[in-house]
Design a protein around this motif. Structure first.
Motif: not given
Length: 423
Positions: A204, A322, A325-326
């Motif tokens: 990340r 998360e 967001e990806d």
């Protein structure tokens, strides 16, 4: 030699002597250990957050053995922190108290296990700890579980210790050789979880660095150039109104109009970059709202007609932030490629949970020059998008929109409750 099964073990038919007596309790304990290792491995493979995974590992150890409590410590950069536990009362300041003990001169046996990468067993450790004034900061916490012997097993990854598993055995249950082998197997599972978390964090971080580099290029190619042009226009305007010069209103107006247009374009580009850096809409409005907002931004800055279609049978807001967001970043990257390289006039974004069972599907398509040309231009950012999909156990596909090869389709399919950095 032929063996005959008899209650409690095997007996030789020739001499009548007992062979390999079977201890039912030992057999049951062995089965519990194997089941605990299997469940721990499943938890590690499930890729939940590190603390959740290691709490599961610690609980499996306690349930499989005659152990009062377990701690899993992460040692990194000279600091220690508890990343998994079972049997101990919650104590947020445990590591601070442990450091106090070390400063007072307490001998931390698990540190020796960590340094040597070898297990350590200390019989009757509790009595020694409770009688030692250097352990006073932890006396209250260490007194709570009923324990006696202590074992520390290092968490080793590629020959390097990354932490330690501490086991506190109940009185009358010193760790046997088989028990230590079990602890080593569970420590291996914990080490795998720590290593996976580290690799994911690095991945990340690398993705963030690559994204920042791309944004820096965007900033240079758009806003910096526009600000430079604004500076030149401001100088031209300054020259028009210099003392002694005849002011020509139409010329001043033309320069002012161009300066205003440059400022508006720069502001729009800056807003787009800010949105890429920090998509606040993702938190405030969820995935669908953030994608719609970004589509409007793309439409306003590039003129590309972007259509967004959302078809959700489940509440996508329940997805981890998360993961959202990806998926948002995949849409963002795909639309960026359309604007920069596809030569398209129209693009569409489709988000759905009504396709494959327990999957969220995101599709981005355009009517541009086609997949082959975009790949040749190096425009797809395949690695970044593929990594974002695969870290959640998903997949990504690329294809053309028509048999003639024109248009491009990017399709991401991710489990709604699949593996990933957080659940």
């Amino acid at each position: 030699m032929r063996k005959e099964r008899v209650p409690g073990g095997s007996r030789c038919p020739e001499c009548g002597g007992a062979l390999d007596p079977v201890d039912p309790e030992a057999a049951r304990r062995g089965q519990r250990r194997l089941a605990a290792i299997a469940r721990a491995a499943s938890s590690v493979a499930d890729a939940a957050s590190l603390s959740v995974t290691l709490d599961v590992v610690a609980n499996e150890v306690v349930q499989a053995e005659h152990i009062a409590a377990v701690q899993i410590l992460r040692v990194e950069g000279g600091t220690m922190r508890v990343v998994g536990k079972a049997g101990f009362t919650d104590a947020d300041d445990f590591t601070d108290r442990l450091e106090d003990c070390r400063r007072l001169g307490a001998r931390l046996m698990f540190v020796e296990a960590f340094r040597t990468c070898r297990p350590i067993v200390v019989p009757h450790r509790k009595a020694a700890v409770m009688a030692d004034p250097t352990w006073a900061p932890l006396h209250r916490i260490m007194a709570a579980p009923e324990w006696d012997a202590f074992a520390a097993v290092p968490l080793v990854v590629r020959g390097r210790a990354v932490g330690v598993l501490n086991a506190f055995y109940k009185p009358g249950e010193p760790p046997s050789t088989a028990a230590l082998e079990f602890l080593e197997a569970m420590a291996d599972q914990a080490a795998t979880a720590v290593d996976s978390a580290d690799l994911l964090s690095k991945s990340r971080h690398d993705a963030q660095l690559a994204e920042r580099a791309r944004l820096a290029r965007e900033l240079h190619d758009s806003v910096v150039q526009q600000v430079f042009s604004m500076r030149m226009q401001a100088k031209a305007l300054q020259a028009q109104v210099a003392p002694g010069r005849t002011i020509r209103a139409e010329r001043v107006q033309a320069v002012a109009d161009e300066l205003l247009e440059l400022a508006q374009t720069a502001l729009a580009d800056l807003r787009g970059l800010v949105l890429q850096l920090h998509p606040v809409e993702l938190v405030e409005r969820g995935l669908a709202g953030a994608v719609r907002s970004h589509a409007e931004s793309v439409r306003g800055t590039s003129g590309l007609d972007v259509e967004v279609d959302v078809d959700l049978s489940a509440d996508v807001g329940d997805l981890p932030v998360e993961l959202q967001e990806d998926l948002y970043r995949v849409v963002q990257e795909a639309l960026h490629n359309v604007v920069k390289h596809a030569g398209a006039t129209r693009a569409s974004v489709h988000i759905s949970t009504n396709g494959p069972p327990d999957r969220v599907v995101v599709e981005v398509s355009d009517d541009g020059i086609g997949l082959t040309a975009q790949v040749r231009a190096g425009a797809l950012g395949l690695v970044s998008m593929r990594e974002r999909a695969e870290r959640w156990g998903g997949s990504i596909e690329f294809g053309s929109m028509d048999p003639g090869g024109r248009g491009c389709l990017v399709r991401v399919c991710v489990p709604v409750a699949g593996p990933g950095p957080a659940r």
